[in-house]
Design a protein around this motif. Structure first.
Motif, PDB file in Angstrom:
ATOM      1  N   SER A  92      -1.011  -1.494  11.947  1.00  0.00           N
ATOM      2  CA  SER A  92      -0.965  -2.590  10.984  1.00  0.00           C
ATOM      3  C   SER A  92      -0.272  -2.115   9.704  1.00  0.00           C
ATOM      4  O   SER A  92      -0.424  -0.958   9.288  1.00  0.00           O
ATOM      5  CB  SER A  92      -2.370  -3.089  10.664  1.00  0.00           C
ATOM      6  OG  SER A  92      -3.098  -2.110   9.943  1.00  0.00           O
ATOM      7  N   SER A  94      -0.838  -2.853   6.651  1.00  0.00           N
ATOM      8  CA  SER A  94      -1.729  -2.563   5.526  1.00  0.00           C
ATOM      9  C   SER A  94      -2.237  -1.132   5.559  1.00  0.00           C
ATOM     10  O   SER A  94      -2.267  -0.441   4.534  1.00  0.00           O
ATOM     11  CB  SER A  94      -2.911  -3.538   5.531  1.00  0.00           C
ATOM     12  OG  SER A  94      -3.656  -3.413   6.734  1.00  0.00           O
ATOM     13  N   GLU A  97       0.651   1.293   4.640  1.00  0.00           N
ATOM     14  CA  GLU A  97       0.937   1.306   3.216  1.00  0.00           C
ATOM     15  C   GLU A  97      -0.155   2.032   2.439  1.00  0.00           C
ATOM     16  O   GLU A  97       0.127   2.763   1.485  1.00  0.00           O
ATOM     17  CB  GLU A  97       1.095  -0.129   2.696  1.00  0.00           C
ATOM     18  CG  GLU A  97       2.328  -0.840   3.235  1.00  0.00           C
ATOM     19  CD  GLU A  97       3.604  -0.070   2.959  1.00  0.00           C
ATOM     20  OE1 GLU A  97       3.752   0.440   1.823  1.00  0.00           O
ATOM     21  OE2 GLU A  97       4.448   0.040   3.863  1.00  0.00           O
ATOM     22  N   THR A  98      -1.406   1.834   2.837  1.00  0.00           N
ATOM     23  CA  THR A  98      -2.516   2.522   2.175  1.00  0.00           C
ATOM     24  C   THR A  98      -2.386   4.032   2.338  1.00  0.00           C
ATOM     25  O   THR A  98      -2.554   4.802   1.388  1.00  0.00           O
ATOM     26  CB  THR A  98      -3.861   2.061   2.750  1.00  0.00           C
ATOM     27  OG1 THR A  98      -4.026   0.663   2.505  1.00  0.00           O
ATOM     28  CG2 THR A  98      -5.021   2.813   2.116  1.00  0.00           C
ATOM     29  N   ASP A 224      -6.767  -2.121  13.721  1.00  0.00           N
ATOM     30  CA  ASP A 224      -5.483  -1.644  13.203  1.00  0.00           C
ATOM     31  C   ASP A 224      -4.459  -1.425  14.298  1.00  0.00           C
ATOM     32  O   ASP A 224      -3.303  -1.112  14.007  1.00  0.00           O
ATOM     33  CB  ASP A 224      -5.685  -0.330  12.433  1.00  0.00           C
ATOM     34  CG  ASP A 224      -6.414  -0.554  11.116  1.00  0.00           C
ATOM     35  OD1 ASP A 224      -6.139  -1.583  10.465  1.00  0.00           O
ATOM     36  OD2 ASP A 224      -7.256   0.282  10.744  1.00  0.00           O
TER      37      ASP A 224
END
Length: 251
Positions: A92, A94, A97-98, A224
């Motif tokens: 995923s 997100s 990026e985290t 994820d």
């Protein structure tokens, strides 16, 4: 002495090595002959002031002192990471990026979550900014001896507390090694990515005291990798159903 080198079978033999300047040897053998001087090995060619010996290595890409285990580990790390990076599209956006943001800021992160959630794939993705030979993927604390700080920028510690079951002994070894790794991170000498099953990390913290190298976690969940699951479902759904005839065979 020469006869001692030609002893009969079963008796101890004497080995002789004579070191001499080439010119001196030539002058000697021009006047005297002996069988002990029959086999000559020239280590360096004849030189002069006009033609001095070049002692520099011409191939600057060759490291003559490289440990073969270290070389193999570098190559296996590159192949392993490349293999897992093929699945990076299944992660995923997100969580990617985290992880990138935390890694950029802190230089050391731990990726945790249940099995099969993409921890290794995410760790492999973070090696993308490095060239092969600039990162190591290791499993045992003893492998930290292969970290060459003048070449390696990133160390990925894969499943440090065990892969299929909690490894108390392995985790104990790593807890000692983490002191060194964390010091290198603080000194700006090394970046570190750890992966660990979340339940194993909890057991590790229960058995041993917490460690600052765990301060920047990236939590992953089974969701994820939902893209991969959806793709698998689509492939399954698009398969043509089999028709069985009266004998039970499909056609």
């Amino acid at each position: 002495m020469y006869q001692a080198t030609k002893t009969s079978p079963g008796r101890q033999r004497l080995y002789i090595v004579i070191v001499s300047d080439v010119d001196v040897l030539h002058k000697f053998t021009s006047k005297f002959q002996h069988k002990i001087l029959a086999e000559v090995v020239t280590v360096c060619p004849t030189t002069s002031e006009e033609d001095p010996l070049d002692l520099t290595y011409q191939n600057t890409n060759t490291d003559f002192n490289i440990n073969p285990c270290y070389h193999n580990l570098l190559e296996m790390s590159a192949i392993f990471a490349e293999n897992y990076k093929k699945d990076e599209s299944t992660l995923s956006e997100s969580v990617v990026e985290t992880a990138k943001a935390k890694f950029k800021q802190h230089k050391a992160i731990i990726i945790k979550g249940p099995r099969k959630c993409g921890k290794t794939t995410l760790a492999a993705l973070l090696t993308s900014i490095y060239q092969p030979g600039e990162f190591l993927i290791i499993y045992k604390a003893d492998d930290t001896k292969y970290i060459s700080l003048d070449k390696v920028c990133l160390v990925v510690v894969e499943d440090f507390a065990g892969k299929y079951r909690y490894d108390n002994v392995g985790a104990s070894d790593w807890m000692r090694a983490f002191d060194m790794l964390h010091s290198l991170v603080k000194a700006g000498k090394l970046n570190v990515v750890l992966t660990c099953k979340d339940t194993f990390l909890a057991e590790c913290k229960k058995d041993f005291e917490d460690h600052p190298i765990f301060d920047n976690p990236v939590q992953m969940e089974e969701s994820d990798i939902r893209i991969k699951q959806e793709e698998d479902e689509n492939v399954t759904g698009n398969l043509m159903p089999f028709n069985y005839n009266e004998r039970g065979w499909f056609c």
